[in-house]
Design a protein around this motif. Structure first.
Motif, PDB file in Angstrom:
ATOM      1  N   ILE A 111      14.387 -13.684 113.627  1.00  0.00           N
ATOM      2  CA  ILE A 111      15.230 -13.125 114.684  1.00  0.00           C
ATOM      3  C   ILE A 111      14.897 -13.793 116.021  1.00  0.00           C
ATOM      4  CG2 ILE A 111      13.738 -11.155 115.196  1.00  0.00           C
ATOM      5  CD1 ILE A 111      17.501 -10.887 115.180  1.00  0.00           C
ATOM      6  N   TYR A 112      13.632 -14.139 116.224  1.00  0.00           N
ATOM      7  CA  TYR A 112      13.217 -14.824 117.455  1.00  0.00           C
ATOM      8  C   TYR A 112      13.933 -16.176 117.573  1.00  0.00           C
ATOM      9  CZ  TYR A 112      10.284 -17.213 120.856  1.00  0.00           C
ATOM     10  OH  TYR A 112       9.850 -17.923 121.947  1.00  0.00           O
ATOM     11  N   ASP A 113      13.921 -16.964 116.509  1.00  0.00           N
ATOM     12  CA  ASP A 113      14.610 -18.261 116.532  1.00  0.00           C
ATOM     13  C   ASP A 113      16.116 -18.077 116.665  1.00  0.00           C
ATOM     14  OD1 ASP A 113      12.188 -19.568 116.281  1.00  0.00           O
ATOM     15  OD2 ASP A 113      12.393 -19.883 114.119  1.00  0.00           O
ATOM     16  N   THR A 114      16.643 -17.044 116.031  1.00  0.00           N
ATOM     17  CA  THR A 114      18.082 -16.794 116.093  1.00  0.00           C
ATOM     18  C   THR A 114      18.523 -16.507 117.519  1.00  0.00           C
ATOM     19  OG1 THR A 114      18.039 -15.977 113.829  1.00  0.00           O
ATOM     20  CG2 THR A 114      19.953 -15.384 115.161  1.00  0.00           C
ATOM     21  N   MET A 115      17.672 -15.878 118.307  1.00  0.00           N
ATOM     22  CA  MET A 115      18.030 -15.603 119.703  1.00  0.00           C
ATOM     23  C   MET A 115      18.223 -16.909 120.481  1.00  0.00           C
ATOM     24  SD  MET A 115      18.557 -12.506 119.660  1.00  0.00           S
ATOM     25  CE  MET A 115      19.081 -12.468 121.339  1.00  0.00           C
ATOM     26  N   GLY A 116      17.438 -17.929 120.170  1.00  0.00           N
ATOM     27  CA  GLY A 116      17.645 -19.242 120.786  1.00  0.00           C
ATOM     28  C   GLY A 116      19.003 -19.805 120.411  1.00  0.00           C
ATOM     29  N   LEU A 117      19.379 -19.644 119.144  1.00  0.00           N
ATOM     30  CA  LEU A 117      20.695 -20.094 118.691  1.00  0.00           C
ATOM     31  C   LEU A 117      21.801 -19.317 119.402  1.00  0.00           C
ATOM     32  CD1 LEU A 117      22.592 -21.649 116.759  1.00  0.00           C
ATOM     33  CD2 LEU A 117      22.209 -19.806 115.110  1.00  0.00           C
ATOM     34  N   VAL A 118      21.619 -18.011 119.546  1.00  0.00           N
ATOM     35  CA  VAL A 118      22.617 -17.188 120.228  1.00  0.00           C
ATOM     36  C   VAL A 118      22.785 -17.641 121.677  1.00  0.00           C
ATOM     37  CG1 VAL A 118      23.109 -14.844 121.088  1.00  0.00           C
ATOM     38  CG2 VAL A 118      22.388 -15.203 118.712  1.00  0.00           C
ATOM     39  N   ARG A 119      21.696 -17.987 122.337  1.00  0.00           N
ATOM     40  CA  ARG A 119      21.805 -18.478 123.722  1.00  0.00           C
ATOM     41  C   ARG A 119      22.607 -19.774 123.773  1.00  0.00           C
ATOM     42  NH1 ARG A 119      16.617 -16.129 123.835  1.00  0.00           N
ATOM     43  NH2 ARG A 119      15.589 -18.078 123.275  1.00  0.00           N
ATOM     44  N   VAL A 120      22.411 -20.656 122.797  1.00  0.00           N
ATOM     45  CA  VAL A 120      23.171 -21.909 122.737  1.00  0.00           C
ATOM     46  C   VAL A 120      24.654 -21.615 122.514  1.00  0.00           C
ATOM     47  CG1 VAL A 120      23.566 -23.990 121.340  1.00  0.00           C
ATOM     48  CG2 VAL A 120      21.249 -23.360 122.005  1.00  0.00           C
ATOM     49  N   VAL A 121      24.955 -20.707 121.587  1.00  0.00           N
ATOM     50  CA  VAL A 121      26.351 -20.357 121.307  1.00  0.00           C
ATOM     51  C   VAL A 121      26.985 -19.694 122.526  1.00  0.00           C
ATOM     52  CG1 VAL A 121      27.870 -18.909 119.885  1.00  0.00           C
ATOM     53  CG2 VAL A 121      26.042 -20.244 118.811  1.00  0.00           C
TER      54      VAL A 121
END
Length: 159
Positions: A111-121
């Motif tokens: 979930i921590y890494d996914t938050m980085g992806l969400v910020r990019v999106v």
């Protein structure tokens, strides 16, 4: 694939992929977020659980993303529970945060890494969607570091 929703979702996934690639070269925030991932980190997004649903699998390489080789293991996998929810997210009718709250997708991975992806999106959405949609989807519309018309021009293959 004759389902119009899935056709739209597949098109949006390709536009999102191209936009993130473009932005990784012209927006320092996108570049920083992508550089935080380990080299070769693999991200998979799929519009619905059925095998023929549109999907996108990318690897983070050299501070940008590239399509992953077939059969690559996924560090993050986001699969929408159905094409209706994916369609709502991909057409700007629902935010990623709203989809998460509505349990519209399954997430496998950090979930921590996914938050980085969400910020990019979120940054990509800030460029791709008009302001009135971005203001509704995002908590804060990010300041642009590159003109949106040029981002759209660079989305076209061969430019």
């Amino acid at each position: 694939m004759s389902n119009p929703r899935l056709l739209v979702c597949g098109t949006v996934l390709q536009v999102l992929y191209r936009a993130i690639r473009v932005l990784s070269h012209v927006d320092s925030r996108v570049r920083e977020e992508l550089q935080a991932f380990p080299e070769g980190y693999t991200i998979h997004m799929q519009a619905a659980p059925q095998a023929d649903a549109p999907s996108l699998t990318v690897q983070v390489m050299d501070g940008t993303i590239r399509k992953a080789p077939a059969g690559a293991a996924h560090d993050i996998s986001i699969v929408f529970k159905n094409e209706k929810m994916a369609f709502r997210v991909f057409t700007g009718r629902m935010s990623i945060a709203g989809a998460y709250a509505a349990h519209a997708f399954t997430l496998r991975g950090s979930i921590y890494d996914t938050m980085g992806l969400v910020r990019v999106v979120d940054l990509a959405e800030g460029y791709l969607f008009p302001g009135f949609i971005s203001r509704r989807l995002l908590k804060e519309v990010p300041k642009k570091q590159y003109p949106t018309p040029l981002v759209y021009l660079r989305l076209i293959p061969g430019t």
